[in-house]
Design a protein around this motif. Structure first.
Motif, short mmCIF file in Angstrom:
data_model
loop_
_atom_site.label_atom_id
_atom_site.label_comp_id
_atom_site.label_asym_id
_atom_site.label_seq_id
_atom_site.Cartn_x
_atom_site.Cartn_y
_atom_site.Cartn_z
N PHE A 174 -13.50 20.07 -6.94
CA PHE A 174 -13.03 19.28 -8.06
C PHE A 174 -14.20 18.50 -8.65
N ARG A 175 -14.39 18.63 -9.94
CA ARG A 175 -15.48 17.92 -10.60
C ARG A 175 -15.14 16.45 -10.80
N ALA A 176 -16.04 15.58 -10.38
CA ALA A 176 -15.83 14.14 -10.59
C ALA A 176 -15.93 13.80 -12.07
N ASP A 177 -16.74 14.58 -12.81
CA ASP A 177 -16.89 14.37 -14.25
C ASP A 177 -16.47 15.66 -14.97
N PRO A 178 -15.18 15.79 -15.32
CA PRO A 178 -14.68 17.02 -15.94
C PRO A 178 -15.47 17.38 -17.20
N THR A 180 -16.31 18.42 -20.92
CA THR A 180 -15.75 18.02 -22.20
C THR A 180 -15.89 19.16 -23.21
N ALA A 181 -15.31 18.96 -24.38
CA ALA A 181 -15.45 19.95 -25.45
C ALA A 181 -16.92 20.15 -25.81
N ALA A 182 -17.69 19.06 -25.81
CA ALA A 182 -19.12 19.16 -26.12
C ALA A 182 -19.84 20.03 -25.08
N ASP A 183 -19.46 19.88 -23.81
CA ASP A 183 -20.05 20.71 -22.75
C ASP A 183 -19.74 22.19 -22.99
N GLY A 215 -10.66 31.95 -11.86
CA GLY A 215 -12.00 31.42 -12.07
C GLY A 215 -12.52 31.57 -13.48
N ALA A 216 -11.66 31.93 -14.43
CA ALA A 216 -12.11 32.13 -15.81
C ALA A 216 -12.30 30.82 -16.56
N GLY A 217 -11.72 29.74 -16.05
CA GLY A 217 -11.85 28.44 -16.73
C GLY A 217 -10.59 27.98 -17.41
N LYS A 218 -9.43 28.48 -16.97
CA LYS A 218 -8.17 28.11 -17.62
C LYS A 218 -7.88 26.62 -17.50
N THR A 219 -8.03 26.09 -16.28
CA THR A 219 -7.73 24.67 -16.07
C THR A 219 -8.70 23.78 -16.84
N THR A 220 -9.97 24.16 -16.86
CA THR A 220 -10.97 23.39 -17.62
C THR A 220 -10.61 23.35 -19.10
N LEU A 221 -10.22 24.50 -19.65
CA LEU A 221 -9.86 24.55 -21.07
C LEU A 221 -8.62 23.71 -21.33
N LEU A 222 -7.65 23.74 -20.41
CA LEU A 222 -6.44 22.94 -20.57
C LEU A 222 -6.78 21.45 -20.58
N ASN A 223 -7.71 21.04 -19.71
CA ASN A 223 -8.15 19.64 -19.70
C ASN A 223 -8.74 19.23 -21.04
N LEU A 246 -6.22 15.29 -16.95
CA LEU A 246 -6.01 15.18 -18.39
C LEU A 246 -6.60 13.88 -18.93
N ARG A 247 -7.28 14.01 -20.06
CA ARG A 247 -7.88 12.85 -20.72
C ARG A 247 -6.83 12.20 -21.62
#
Length: 412
Positions: A174-178, A180-183, A215-223, A246-247
């Motif tokens: 789990f990333r402590a710093d999720p 962002t869209a900029a990333d 592992g495609a990044g679904k959860t990251t994109l949802l965040n 969630l932000r």
């Protein structure tokens, strides 16, 4: 770990052999120590190790002794050879295939490490040490477990007799710093036009399904998408193992519960979706559609909870629609195929397909709008397609559809 960078493979192997000899000795000795804090235990391990090395006249210097002591402390008080991997921010996944093979994923690519457990019993002790504070157990009667660490990292373990070559452990950190869209723009997951399209879809309360492989990044994109939800709205998230971060200022997080040792008191995602509908949600975010909850989620999307989101394992938007139908059948849907398709088409507005390239990068491949059902078939419109520039022949182009490269864009 800082010392190990400066030693050769031969010396590392030598130190591992010494450490293995010390391991059983320390285990026997540590049972005589009264309970104390970690600092007392660490000092005890160090003293016993130094004494044993001198007594056995093992020819290693002070730096090498410190390496052995540190590894022993990690194994006896921490999580063994994977302890430094859990502290490494650059490691995304830790994959243990039996005691003598440990892989990690960094930047989307798997790497074989030189780390090893002493034997299968050592690996089992570490797995049980991970699970103990979580109130979970693993043994022959319950040889599989799926849970999460306090920091949100997801843990899956499976042991013999189901795992033939030794216990297996998978940790999705789990990333402590999720991100962002900029990333994601920097990583070329999408471009600014595609991000603007997705942001507009969220702000207009479209029901969005994020599809992709493991592992495609679904959860990251949802965040990332959740950051565009208006702060005046109430969100309820439902997950098997809580990973979403969630932000948003108003989020209620729900998590399923597995059955206990007697096989009772499980709480499923379907039950949580039904309960969430009674909690006055503006939007429901389902971590992953994987079972009977599909019918309740579709109903929620179609009955006043616009702007809801979910993820789904699928290799394309068309596969995602087929999988929704398949899961609905497993959930006991008894209506006609056309009626089910109309329900799905009226519930899901957009399917965002994200994939992982051969070079490890994640990329949004397709954004598909679901318009309606006509003559029993879905009518869709492709709003965005990622296409590699190089296409050698039709069969190869189909295989290369998720390949890396500086692809082009096509809006329809």
């Amino acid at each position: 770990m800082k010392f190990r960078k400066h030693i050769g493979a031969e010396l590392a192997s030598e130190l591992r052999a010494i450490k293995n000899r010390l391991h059983r000795h320390i285990l026997d000795e540590i049972e005589t120590l009264p309970s104390g804090n970690d600092e007392q235990l660490m000092q005890f391990v160090k003293d016993k190790t130094v004494h044993y090395i001198r007594e056995q006249r093992i020819a290693i210097n002070q730096m090498e002794t410190e390496i052995v002591v540190k590894d022993l402390v990690d194994e006896l008080l921490g999580y063994g050879p994977i302890d430094p991997l859990l502290r490494d921010d650059k490691t995304n996944d830790i994959l243990v295939n039996g005691p003598h093979q440990i892989y990690i994923e960094r930047n989307g690519k798997l790497e074989l490490t030189g780390l090893q457990f002493i034997d299968n019993q050592h690996l089992l002790r570490v797995i049980r040490r991970i699970l103990a504070p979580l109130g979970r157990r693993i043994d022959e009667t319950s040889p599989m477990v799926d849970t999460r660490l306090p920091d949100g990292s997801r843990v899956n373990a499976i042991i013999p007799p189901l795992a033939i070559d030794g216990a297996c452990l998978s940790i999705r950190k789990f990333r402590a710093d999720p991100l962002t869209a900029a990333d994601l723009l920097v990583y070329q997951t999408f471009d600014e036009e595609t991000l603007a399209l997705l942001r507009l879809a969220v702000e207009c309360r479209c029901n969005v399904l994020v599809a992709g492989s493991t592992g495609a990044g679904k959860t990251t994109l949802l965040n990332v998408l959740s950051s565009y939800i208006a702060h005046g709205e109430r969100l309820i998230t439902i997950e098997d193992a809580a990973e979403l971060n969630l932000r948003h200022p108003h989020v209620v997080r729900l998590e399923t519960r597995p059955a206990n040792a007697e096989g009772t008191h499980a709480v499923t995602a379907r039950e949580l979706v039904r309960n969430a509908l009674r909690m006055r949600p503006d939007r429901i975010v389902l971590g992953e559609i994987r079972g009977a909850e599909v019918l309740d989620m579709l109903q929620a999307m179609n009955t006043g909870h616009d702007g809801s989101m979910a993820t789904l394992h699928a290799n394309s938007p068309r596969d995602a629609l087929n999988r929704l139908e398949l899961l609905s059948g497993f959930a006991g849907y008894n209506g006609s195929e056309e009626t089910l398709r109309q329900q799905i088409a009226s519930s899901v507005d957009l399917i965002v397909h994200i994939g992982r390239m051969r070079d490890g990068r994640r990329r949004v491949l397709t954004v598909e709008e679901i318009l309606q059902v006509a003559d029993g078939h879905y009518v869709t419109q492709s709003l965005y397609n990622f296409e590699p520039l190089t296409r050698l022949r039709p069969k190869l182009s189909k295989m290369a559809g998720r390949d890396a490269g500086s692809g082009g864009r096509r809006y329809v």
